[in-house]
Scaffold this motif. Structure first.
Motif, PDB file in Angstrom:
ATOM      1  N   LEU A   7      -8.761 -18.560 -15.811  1.00 26.13           N
ATOM      2  CA  LEU A   7      -9.475 -18.198 -14.583  1.00 26.13           C
ATOM      3  C   LEU A   7      -9.720 -16.690 -14.553  1.00 26.13           C
ATOM      4  O   LEU A   7     -10.851 -16.244 -14.500  1.00 26.13           O
ATOM      5  N   PHE A   8      -8.665 -15.909 -14.599  1.00 25.98           N
ATOM      6  CA  PHE A   8      -8.809 -14.455 -14.693  1.00 25.98           C
ATOM      7  C   PHE A   8      -7.446 -13.854 -15.008  1.00 25.98           C
ATOM      8  O   PHE A   8      -6.408 -14.486 -14.801  1.00 25.98           O
ATOM      9  N   SER A   9      -7.473 -12.636 -15.509  1.00 22.37           N
ATOM     10  CA  SER A   9      -6.239 -11.910 -15.771  1.00 22.37           C
ATOM     11  C   SER A   9      -5.841 -11.146 -14.519  1.00 22.37           C
ATOM     12  O   SER A   9      -6.693 -10.737 -13.728  1.00 22.37           O
ATOM     13  N   GLU A  10      -4.555 -10.969 -14.353  1.00 21.73           N
ATOM     14  CA  GLU A  10      -4.062 -10.302 -13.163  1.00 21.73           C
ATOM     15  C   GLU A  10      -4.337  -8.800 -13.242  1.00 21.73           C
ATOM     16  O   GLU A  10      -4.103  -8.158 -14.264  1.00 21.73           O
ATOM     17  N   ARG A  11      -4.845  -8.243 -12.145  1.00 23.56           N
ATOM     18  CA  ARG A  11      -5.104  -6.801 -12.048  1.00 23.56           C
ATOM     19  C   ARG A  11      -4.244  -6.258 -10.919  1.00 23.56           C
ATOM     20  O   ARG A  11      -4.450  -6.591  -9.748  1.00 23.56           O
ATOM     21  N   VAL A  12      -3.274  -5.424 -11.265  1.00 24.97           N
ATOM     22  CA  VAL A  12      -2.301  -4.904 -10.306  1.00 24.97           C
ATOM     23  C   VAL A  12      -2.563  -3.420 -10.077  1.00 24.97           C
ATOM     24  O   VAL A  12      -2.623  -2.641 -11.038  1.00 24.97           O
ATOM     25  N   VAL A  13      -2.728  -3.010  -8.805  1.00 21.66           N
ATOM     26  CA  VAL A  13      -3.039  -1.619  -8.479  1.00 21.66           C
ATOM     27  C   VAL A  13      -2.132  -1.146  -7.343  1.00 21.66           C
ATOM     28  O   VAL A  13      -1.595  -1.953  -6.578  1.00 21.66           O
ATOM     29  N   PRO A  14      -1.960   0.172  -7.195  1.00 21.30           N
ATOM     30  CA  PRO A  14      -1.178   0.684  -6.070  1.00 21.30           C
ATOM     31  C   PRO A  14      -1.984   0.589  -4.776  1.00 21.30           C
ATOM     32  O   PRO A  14      -3.196   0.871  -4.770  1.00 21.30           O
ATOM     33  N   VAL A  15      -1.331   0.205  -3.696  1.00 17.17           N
ATOM     34  CA  VAL A  15      -1.992   0.122  -2.397  1.00 17.17           C
ATOM     35  C   VAL A  15      -1.101   0.737  -1.328  1.00 17.17           C
ATOM     36  O   VAL A  15       0.133   0.698  -1.422  1.00 17.17           O
ATOM     37  N   VAL A  16      -1.749   1.309  -0.315  1.00 19.54           N
ATOM     38  CA  VAL A  16      -1.045   1.888   0.830  1.00 19.54           C
ATOM     39  C   VAL A  16      -1.888   1.647   2.072  1.00 19.54           C
ATOM     40  O   VAL A  16      -3.066   1.268   1.991  1.00 19.54           O
ATOM     41  N   ALA A  17      -1.299   1.893   3.232  1.00 27.72           N
ATOM     42  CA  ALA A  17      -2.058   1.873   4.472  1.00 27.72           C
ATOM     43  C   ALA A  17      -2.886   3.153   4.555  1.00 27.72           C
ATOM     44  O   ALA A  17      -2.423   4.226   4.152  1.00 27.72           O
ATOM     45  N   ALA A  23       4.973   0.795   5.759  1.00 25.32           N
ATOM     46  CA  ALA A  23       6.330   0.914   5.226  1.00 25.32           C
ATOM     47  C   ALA A  23       6.391   1.678   3.914  1.00 25.32           C
ATOM     48  O   ALA A  23       7.477   2.087   3.488  1.00 25.32           O
ATOM     49  N   GLY A  24       5.263   1.858   3.249  1.00 21.64           N
ATOM     50  CA  GLY A  24       5.267   2.557   1.974  1.00 21.64           C
ATOM     51  C   GLY A  24       4.126   2.080   1.099  1.00 21.64           C
ATOM     52  O   GLY A  24       3.133   1.542   1.589  1.00 21.64           O
ATOM     53  N   ALA A  25       4.277   2.247  -0.215  1.00 16.16           N
ATOM     54  CA  ALA A  25       3.267   1.817  -1.182  1.00 16.16           C
ATOM     55  C   ALA A  25       3.833   0.682  -2.022  1.00 16.16           C
ATOM     56  O   ALA A  25       5.050   0.543  -2.170  1.00 16.16           O
ATOM     57  N   ALA A  26       2.932  -0.113  -2.582  1.00 13.09           N
ATOM     58  CA  ALA A  26       3.359  -1.203  -3.464  1.00 13.09           C
ATOM     59  C   ALA A  26       2.294  -1.436  -4.511  1.00 13.09           C
ATOM     60  O   ALA A  26       1.128  -1.043  -4.343  1.00 13.09           O
ATOM     61  N   LEU A  27       2.708  -2.062  -5.592  1.00 15.89           N
ATOM     62  CA  LEU A  27       1.783  -2.472  -6.650  1.00 15.89           C
ATOM     63  C   LEU A  27       1.503  -3.958  -6.461  1.00 15.89           C
ATOM     64  O   LEU A  27       2.416  -4.778  -6.565  1.00 15.89           O
ATOM     65  N   LEU A  28       0.235  -4.308  -6.194  1.00 17.68           N
ATOM     66  CA  LEU A  28      -0.105  -5.680  -5.832  1.00 17.68           C
ATOM     67  C   LEU A  28      -1.305  -6.178  -6.623  1.00 17.68           C
ATOM     68  O   LEU A  28      -2.225  -5.405  -6.932  1.00 17.68           O
ATOM     69  N   PRO A  29      -1.336  -7.484  -6.944  1.00 19.21           N
ATOM     70  CA  PRO A  29      -2.517  -8.070  -7.584  1.00 19.21           C
ATOM     71  C   PRO A  29      -3.698  -8.041  -6.611  1.00 19.21           C
ATOM     72  O   PRO A  29      -3.576  -8.426  -5.443  1.00 19.21           O
ATOM     73  N   THR A  30      -4.844  -7.590  -7.084  1.00 20.52           N
ATOM     74  CA  THR A  30      -5.994  -7.415  -6.188  1.00 20.52           C
ATOM     75  C   THR A  30      -6.487  -8.733  -5.602  1.00 20.52           C
ATOM     76  O   THR A  30      -6.960  -8.765  -4.462  1.00 20.52           O
ATOM     77  N   GLY A  50      -9.987  -2.978   5.309  1.00 21.36           N
ATOM     78  CA  GLY A  50      -9.548  -1.599   5.338  1.00 21.36           C
ATOM     79  C   GLY A  50      -8.114  -1.405   5.768  1.00 21.36           C
ATOM     80  O   GLY A  50      -7.642  -0.267   5.885  1.00 21.36           O
ATOM     81  N   SER A  51      -7.366  -2.497   5.975  1.00 18.60           N
ATOM     82  CA  SER A  51      -5.964  -2.349   6.358  1.00 18.60           C
ATOM     83  C   SER A  51      -5.110  -1.899   5.173  1.00 18.60           C
ATOM     84  O   SER A  51      -3.998  -1.399   5.358  1.00 18.60           O
ATOM     85  N   LEU A  52      -5.608  -2.094   3.966  1.00 13.49           N
ATOM     86  CA  LEU A  52      -4.998  -1.557   2.756  1.00 13.49           C
ATOM     87  C   LEU A  52      -6.062  -0.813   1.965  1.00 13.49           C
ATOM     88  O   LEU A  52      -7.234  -1.217   1.953  1.00 13.49           O
ATOM     89  N   VAL A  53      -5.655   0.245   1.283  1.00 10.36           N
ATOM     90  CA  VAL A  53      -6.575   0.981   0.411  1.00 10.36           C
ATOM     91  C   VAL A  53      -5.904   1.210  -0.934  1.00 10.36           C
ATOM     92  O   VAL A  53      -4.673   1.208  -1.044  1.00 10.36           O
ATOM     93  N   VAL A  54      -6.733   1.410  -1.955  1.00  6.90           N
ATOM     94  CA  VAL A  54      -6.252   1.723  -3.300  1.00  6.90           C
ATOM     95  C   VAL A  54      -6.462   3.218  -3.511  1.00  6.90           C
ATOM     96  O   VAL A  54      -7.595   3.662  -3.749  1.00  6.90           O
ATOM     97  N   PRO A  55      -5.423   4.028  -3.411  1.00  8.80           N
ATOM     98  CA  PRO A  55      -5.618   5.475  -3.525  1.00  8.80           C
ATOM     99  C   PRO A  55      -6.021   5.911  -4.930  1.00  8.80           C
ATOM    100  O   PRO A  55      -6.751   6.897  -5.084  1.00  8.80           O
ATOM    101  N   PHE A  56      -5.562   5.180  -5.943  1.00  7.12           N
ATOM    102  CA  PHE A  56      -5.891   5.509  -7.325  1.00  7.12           C
ATOM    103  C   PHE A  56      -6.170   4.197  -8.059  1.00  7.12           C
ATOM    104  O   PHE A  56      -5.262   3.378  -8.219  1.00  7.12           O
ATOM    105  N   ASP A  57      -7.386   4.006  -8.463  1.00 14.87           N
ATOM    106  CA  ASP A  57      -7.774   2.742  -9.093  1.00 14.87           C
ATOM    107  C   ASP A  57      -7.361   2.750 -10.559  1.00 14.87           C
ATOM    108  O   ASP A  57      -8.195   2.735 -11.473  1.00 14.87           O
ATOM    109  N   ILE A  58      -6.069   2.793 -10.757  1.00  8.89           N
ATOM    110  CA  ILE A  58      -5.484   2.815 -12.105  1.00  8.89           C
ATOM    111  C   ILE A  58      -4.573   1.597 -12.200  1.00  8.89           C
ATOM    112  O   ILE A  58      -3.484   1.582 -11.612  1.00  8.89           O
ATOM    113  N   PRO A  59      -4.997   0.554 -12.892  1.00  8.11           N
ATOM    114  CA  PRO A  59      -4.204  -0.692 -12.898  1.00  8.11           C
ATOM    115  C   PRO A  59      -2.966  -0.597 -13.777  1.00  8.11           C
ATOM    116  O   PRO A  59      -2.925   0.147 -14.756  1.00  8.11           O
ATOM    117  N   LEU A  60      -1.964  -1.362 -13.374  1.00  3.98           N
ATOM    118  CA  LEU A  60      -0.761  -1.526 -14.188  1.00  3.98           C
ATOM    119  C   LEU A  60      -1.042  -2.573 -15.248  1.00  3.98           C
ATOM    120  O   LEU A  60      -1.590  -3.639 -14.957  1.00  3.98           O
TER     121      LEU A  60
END
Length: 300
Positions: A163-173, A237-244, A254-264
């Motif tokens: 289906l697709f590969s997982e793309r994990v990025v940092p997200v914050v409020a 509460a902080g930042a987390a690395l989450l699958p998009t 807009g309740s979450l944003v990706v400050p740096f679009d650099i995937p894990l």
């Protein structure tokens, strides 16, 4: 076929045995089946004669499964349940237009569910039942036609559609980005970093990608489920690395944003899996084609 008949006792014998095993008394088994106690006793005796061994120990008016009976019950009861489910499905949908899907809870909630209205528009006569399952299972035993699998293409005895590969990025409020002046990856070290309980080394690996020194804090908030983690981050509460794919709605609102679009870098992909012969059923093919088509659009 002769061999099959030899090893397939009549259904009334099997039902009498299963009900008696469940209740432990002939009298209760008789009440459930609507037969006399003598009839249930004869069914059990006939089955024991058929298989050539005793299945119960008789203790007064009670019957207790012996070792052979316990083993036999464990083998035949799931099969009887499958027969009952299949018959019920066919009776409720005579054309067989019903498909059973097993999926990871988060995938079903956040990826499948929002797309299901389009499937209904394409095939309004289809009935699709979705069940949450997190572990692999045997298609030969469970009643599912399709399943969603994450990881490698290693589900036993199954076809795999990527289906697709997982793309994990940092997200914050967004408020946190503004209030804590997060302008470079190193700034993330100044806020709480939340982790998913099965990926506790995720931040260490991400900071290695962006070439930022990182020292593991003495304590880190760990959350079991990605969706709970997303809610905590959205609340500030902080930042987390989450699958998009799990946070499409939050990113759009807009309740979450990706400050740096650099995937894990994660060597994990999502697959639709099924025994090849399941595609002989038109309804299963239609659901499979729909999910794969939606995944292609998602990747694009």
């Amino acid at each position: 076929m002769e061999s099959t008949r030899k090893h397939l006792p009549p259904l009334p014998m099997l039902l009498g045995f299963v009900v008696a095993a469940r209740h432990g008394t002939i009298s209760q088994a008789a009440r459930e089946t609507g037969l006399t106690q003598g009839a249930v006793s004869r069914q059990i005796a006939s089955l024991e004669g058929w298989v050539g061994c005793e299945l119960f120990d008789r203790v007064g008016r009670n019957v207790v499964l012996n070792a052979a009976g316990t083993t036999y019950l464990g083998e035949i009861e799931p099969a009887l349940r499958r027969i009952a489910r299949a018959t019920g499905k066919l009776m409720s949908t005579p054309g067989g237009r019903i498909v059973e899907i097993a999926t990871l809870p988060s995938f079903g909630m956040r990826w499948l569910a929002p797309r299901w209205s389009r499937l209904s528009a394409l095939h309004p006569d289809l009935t699709v039942n979705i069940s949450a399952r997190s572990e692999e299972f045997d298609f030969a035993v469970e009643p599912f036609d399709l399943a969603v699998h994450v990881g490698q293409a290693d589900w036993p005895n199954a076809q795999h559609d990527l289906l697709f590969s997982e793309r994990v990025v940092p997200v914050v409020a967004p408020a946190l980005v503004r209030d804590r002046a997060i302008r470079s990856p190193s700034d993330l070290r100044n806020i709480p970093l939340l982790v998913q309980s099965r990926r506790k080394d995720a931040w260490k690996r991400w900071f290695e990608i962006v070439s930022v020194p990182y020292e593991e804090p003495p304590s880190t908030t760990s959350v079991a489920h990605f969706l709970m983690l997303a809610q905590a981050v959205a609340a500030g509460a902080g930042a987390a690395l989450l699958p998009t794919f799990l946070i499409e709605a939050e990113l759009q609102s807009g309740s979450l944003v990706v400050p740096f679009d650099i995937p894990l870098d994660e060597d994990r992909s999502y697959y639709l899996v099924y025994p090849k012969e399941n595609l002989e059923k038109q309804a299963v093919r239609q659901v499979r084609d729909f999910i794969c088509g939606e995944a292609s659009g998602h990747q694009a």
